[in-house]
Design an enzyme around this catalytic site. Structure first.
Site, PDB file in Angstrom:
ATOM      1  N   HIS A   2       0.801  -1.240   0.000  1.00 13.66           N
ATOM      2  CA  HIS A   2       0.000   0.000   0.000  1.00 13.66           C
ATOM      3  C   HIS A   2       0.828   1.282   0.000  1.00 13.66           C
ATOM      4  O   HIS A   2       0.275   2.353  -0.264  1.00 13.66           O
ATOM      5  CB  HIS A   2      -0.925   0.056   1.227  1.00 13.66           C
ATOM      6  CG  HIS A   2      -1.911  -1.053   1.309  1.00 13.66           C
ATOM      7  ND1 HIS A   2      -2.811  -1.336   0.303  1.00 13.66           N
ATOM      8  CD2 HIS A   2      -2.155  -1.967   2.293  1.00 13.66           C
ATOM      9  CE1 HIS A   2      -3.558  -2.370   0.667  1.00 13.66           C
ATOM     10  NE2 HIS A   2      -3.182  -2.777   1.870  1.00 13.66           N
TER      11      HIS A   2
ATOM     12  N   ASP B 229      -2.680 -11.221  -1.238  1.00 14.55           N
ATOM     13  CA  ASP B 229      -3.116 -10.597   0.017  1.00 14.55           C
ATOM     14  C   ASP B 229      -4.623 -10.344  -0.075  1.00 14.55           C
ATOM     15  O   ASP B 229      -5.156 -10.105  -1.162  1.00 14.55           O
ATOM     16  CB  ASP B 229      -2.359  -9.269   0.161  1.00 14.55           C
ATOM     17  CG  ASP B 229      -2.521  -8.586   1.508  1.00 14.55           C
ATOM     18  OD1 ASP B 229      -1.551  -8.568   2.273  1.00 14.55           O
ATOM     19  OD2 ASP B 229      -3.632  -8.050   1.770  1.00 14.55           O
TER      20      ASP B 229
ATOM     21  N   HIS C  34      -6.111  -7.743   0.668  1.00 22.90           N
ATOM     22  CA  HIS C  34      -6.367  -6.359   0.237  1.00 22.90           C
ATOM     23  C   HIS C  34      -5.836  -6.096  -1.176  1.00 22.90           C
ATOM     24  O   HIS C  34      -4.907  -6.770  -1.633  1.00 22.90           O
ATOM     25  CB  HIS C  34      -5.724  -5.383   1.232  1.00 22.90           C
ATOM     26  CG  HIS C  34      -6.245  -5.508   2.632  1.00 22.90           C
ATOM     27  ND1 HIS C  34      -5.634  -6.305   3.581  1.00 22.90           N
ATOM     28  CD2 HIS C  34      -7.328  -4.942   3.223  1.00 22.90           C
ATOM     29  CE1 HIS C  34      -6.318  -6.222   4.720  1.00 22.90           C
ATOM     30  NE2 HIS C  34      -7.356  -5.406   4.530  1.00 22.90           N
TER      31      HIS C  34
ATOM     32  N   ASP D 206      -3.450 -12.753   5.121  1.00 20.65           N
ATOM     33  CA  ASP D 206      -4.757 -12.353   5.651  1.00 20.65           C
ATOM     34  C   ASP D 206      -5.901 -12.885   4.788  1.00 20.65           C
ATOM     35  O   ASP D 206      -7.072 -12.769   5.153  1.00 20.65           O
ATOM     36  CB  ASP D 206      -4.851 -10.822   5.826  1.00 20.65           C
ATOM     37  CG  ASP D 206      -4.297 -10.035   4.652  1.00 20.65           C
ATOM     38  OD1 ASP D 206      -3.934 -10.655   3.628  1.00 20.65           O
ATOM     39  OD2 ASP D 206      -4.246  -8.795   4.747  1.00 20.65           O
TER      40      ASP D 206
HETATM   41  O1  ZLS Z   1      -2.843  -5.158   2.931  1.00 24.41           O
HETATM   42  O2  ZLS Z   1      -9.935   0.410   6.984  1.00 24.41           O
HETATM   43  C1  ZLS Z   1      -8.964   1.147   7.162  1.00 24.41           C
HETATM   44  C2  ZLS Z   1      -9.096   2.653   7.331  1.00 24.41           C
HETATM   45  C3  ZLS Z   1      -9.787   3.176   8.449  1.00 24.41           C
HETATM   46  C4  ZLS Z   1     -10.523   2.276   9.401  1.00 24.41           C
HETATM   47  C5  ZLS Z   1      -9.620   1.836  10.553  1.00 24.41           C
HETATM   48  N1  ZLS Z   1      -9.120   3.037  11.266  1.00 24.41           N
HETATM   49  C6  ZLS Z   1      -8.289   2.601  12.384  1.00 24.41           C
HETATM   50  C7  ZLS Z   1      -8.346   3.894  10.357  1.00 24.41           C
HETATM   51  C8  ZLS Z   1      -9.208   4.346   9.180  1.00 24.41           C
HETATM   52  C9  ZLS Z   1     -10.321   3.364   7.136  1.00 24.41           C
HETATM   53  N2  ZLS Z   1      -7.732   0.666   7.260  1.00 24.41           N
HETATM   54  C10 ZLS Z   1      -7.436  -0.751   7.197  1.00 24.41           C
HETATM   55  C11 ZLS Z   1      -6.011  -0.937   6.707  1.00 24.41           C
HETATM   56  C12 ZLS Z   1      -5.717  -2.356   6.357  1.00 24.41           C
HETATM   57  C13 ZLS Z   1      -4.272  -2.490   5.907  1.00 24.41           C
HETATM   58  C14 ZLS Z   1      -3.962  -3.863   5.376  1.00 24.41           C
HETATM   59  C15 ZLS Z   1      -2.498  -3.993   5.045  1.00 24.41           C
HETATM   60  C16 ZLS Z   1      -2.159  -5.194   4.159  1.00 24.41           C
HETATM   61  O3  ZLS Z   1      -2.553  -6.380   4.765  1.00 24.41           O
HETATM   62  C17 ZLS Z   1      -0.669  -5.241   3.807  1.00 24.41           C
HETATM   63  C18 ZLS Z   1       0.270  -5.261   4.923  1.00 24.41           C
HETATM   64  C19 ZLS Z   1      -7.622  -1.338   8.547  1.00 24.41           C
HETATM   65  N3  ZLS Z   1      -8.303  -2.457   8.781  1.00 24.41           N
HETATM   66  C20 ZLS Z   1      -8.199  -2.680  10.131  1.00 24.41           C
HETATM   67  C21 ZLS Z   1      -7.489  -1.634  10.670  1.00 24.41           C
HETATM   68  N4  ZLS Z   1      -7.142  -0.820   9.676  1.00 24.41           N
HETATM   69  C22 ZLS Z   1      -7.134  -1.463  12.083  1.00 24.41           C
HETATM   70  C23 ZLS Z   1      -7.603  -2.342  13.053  1.00 24.41           C
HETATM   71  C24 ZLS Z   1      -7.244  -2.159  14.427  1.00 24.41           C
HETATM   72  C25 ZLS Z   1      -6.410  -1.116  14.773  1.00 24.41           C
HETATM   73  C26 ZLS Z   1      -5.814  -0.686  16.082  1.00 24.41           C
HETATM   74  C27 ZLS Z   1      -4.507  -0.076  15.611  1.00 24.41           C
HETATM   75  C28 ZLS Z   1      -5.102   0.779  14.536  1.00 24.41           C
HETATM   76  C29 ZLS Z   1      -6.027   1.595  15.424  1.00 24.41           C
HETATM   77  C30 ZLS Z   1      -6.524   0.588  16.476  1.00 24.41           C
HETATM   78  C31 ZLS Z   1      -5.962  -0.248  13.821  1.00 24.41           C
HETATM   79  C32 ZLS Z   1      -6.309  -0.403  12.486  1.00 24.41           C
HETATM   80 ZN    ZN Z   2      -3.842  -7.286   3.564  1.00 19.53          ZN
HETATM   81 CA    CA Z   3      -4.454  -8.760  -3.170  1.00 13.54          CA
END
Ligand code: ZLS
Ligand code: ZN
Ligand code: CA
Length: 370
Positions: free
Chosen positions: A135, A170, A172, A259
């Site tokens: 990403h 992945d 995502h 994942d």
């Molecule tokens: O592909 O969905 C989102 C963005 C948000 C919702 C979540 N909040 C915290 C931020 C804003 C719209 N983000 C995803 C990112 C997923 C990245 C995947 C990476 C990969 O696997 C490659 C390495 C997301 N999903 C879940 C979370 N973020 C998330 C869950 C729990 C937590 C804890 C730490 C941080 C805040 C509380 C967090 C993020």
């Molecule tokens: Zn992912």
């Molecule tokens: Ca993918």
């Protein structure tokens, strides 16, 4: 039996960081994998490489210089979990943490080391389980990814290979990598991902397939919750086969985010780790020089199980389902086995919807010319 020369790149420093107290991305999972791979006695079968961290110049090939300068400057003083005080980093997902520059440089350095081994013909397959940060964008961190090791490795491969195929399983969408190569026909990006209802990052519709000379070279395979091994493997084999036939790449990069395996903390697919690994096995059957990278994966024991199984797949080994003794898995029955079975859950993908996705993607691939 395999005759592939396999290298395994491991940067211990990349696994010792914590993004924040509660962050789902746990770099320690790479150490867990390392220990299982070691205890299954796979190390004598591969060349183990301790990579150098990427240099500032290497990082600036894929990122805006100001962004890298910024990461370097704040890195030593950053406090765990205070991400939202900083620009360039997306609030909770990409908190600033102490050592964020060194963490990023060591991941990128390892993927570049893989590319160099491939370029010099020293290895047929090169592994970096800490890599796969798909990403990260030129000027901004996104989705737990700070520096795009994949784009850096692909640029390196392009110095010696006319066409590079990038395949991303992945959960995502591989938006960062897609964006870097969206307007070129020297890299085909192929991502399978959960799509719809704003599932992160929200991009990756079939119709977004590249621009200019890159039109039809960005392939997206949107999927719904609950997809099983049969459906996923059917799509994977047919699409990759068609893509290989049309694109005729000289090198391959696999992003193996775990994942997409059943039971993930952030995911809702129903793939077993055998199903996930069989995609890799199929991709390796094309006998291209290949870089194998990690990526997502948030149920850490399952990540270690999956990447251990995949290391064995690369080596052409069968593993005993009984996990060897190690310091991470306890003595509970659910902690003792390698293979992850599917669960009973609803599946929003019908065989009809799967065939429709295959048909639409095939139409795009049929338009490509080399
Ligand atoms: O592909 O969905 C989102 C963005 C948000 C919702 C979540 N909040 C915290 C931020 C804003 C719209 N983000 C995803 C990112 C997923 C990245 C995947 C990476 C990969 O696997 C490659 C390495 C997301 N999903 C879940 C979370 N973020 C998330 C869950 C729990 C937590 C804890 C730490 C941080 C805040 C509380 C967090 C993020
Ligand atoms: Zn992912
Ligand atoms: Ca993918």
């Amino acid at each position: 039996m395999t005759t592939k020369k396999v290298a395994y790149c491991f940067a211990p420093d990349a696994s010792s960081y914590q993004l924040s107290e509660t962050h789902p991305m746990v770099p320690e999972r790479v150490n867990m994998t390392h220990e299982l791979v070691q205890n299954y006695r796979m190390f004598p079968r591969m060349t183990i490489i301790k990579p150098h961290p990427a240099t500032e110049e290497q990082l600036k090939r894929v990122h805006l210089p100001g962004y890298i300068d910024y990461l370097k400057k704040v890195s030593p003083i950053a406090t765990l979990g205070l991400g939202d005080l900083y620009p360039c980093l997306q609030a909770d997902d990409c908190p600033m943490f102490t050592g964020v520059y060194d963490y990023s440089a060591s991941i990128v350095g390892a993927s570049i080391a893989c590319a160099n081994r491939i370029n010099h013909g020293r290895s047929n397959v090169c592994i970096n389980w800490a890599g796969g940060m798909h990403h990260a964008k030129r000027r901004v961190a996104s989705g737990f990814c700070y520096a795009n090791d994949i784009a850096a490795a692909i640029l390196e491969l392009l110095m010696c290979h006319r066409r590079v195929m990038y395949v991303d399983i992945d959960l995502h969408h591989g938006d960062g990598v897609e964006e870097y190569f969206y307007n070129t026909n020297r890299v085909m990006t192929l991502s399978f991902h959960r799509f719809g209802n704003n599932f992160f990052p929200g991009t990756g519709a079939i119709k977004n397939s590249g621009v200019g000379p890159g039109k039809d070279y960005a392939i997206n395979v949107p999927l719904q919750k609950g997809i099983d091994d049969d459906q996923y493997i059917y799509l994977f084999k047919n699409i990759l086969n068609k893509a290989m036939e049309r694109f005729q790449p000289e090198a391959l990069v696999m992003q193996m985010g775990a994942d997409s395996v059943v039971g993930d903390l952030l995911g809702d697919f129903n793939l077993t780790n055998k199903g996930h690994a069989s995609c890799l096995e199929n991709a390796l059957s094309y006998n291209l020089p290949t870089i194998v990278l990690g990526g997502g994966g948030y149920s850490v024991k399952n990540v270690a199980r999956t990447w251990t199984l995949e290391t064995a797949t690369i080596l052409g080994l069968e593993l005993d389902n009984q996990l060897p003794t190690n310091s991470y898995f306890g003595h509970l029955p659910e902690d003792s086995t390698l293979y992850i079975p599917p669960v009973k859950m609803s599946n929003s993908n019908t065989n009809k919807s799967i065939r429709k996705v295959l048909r639409k993607v095939t139409e795009i691939l049929d338009r490509t010319e080399i």
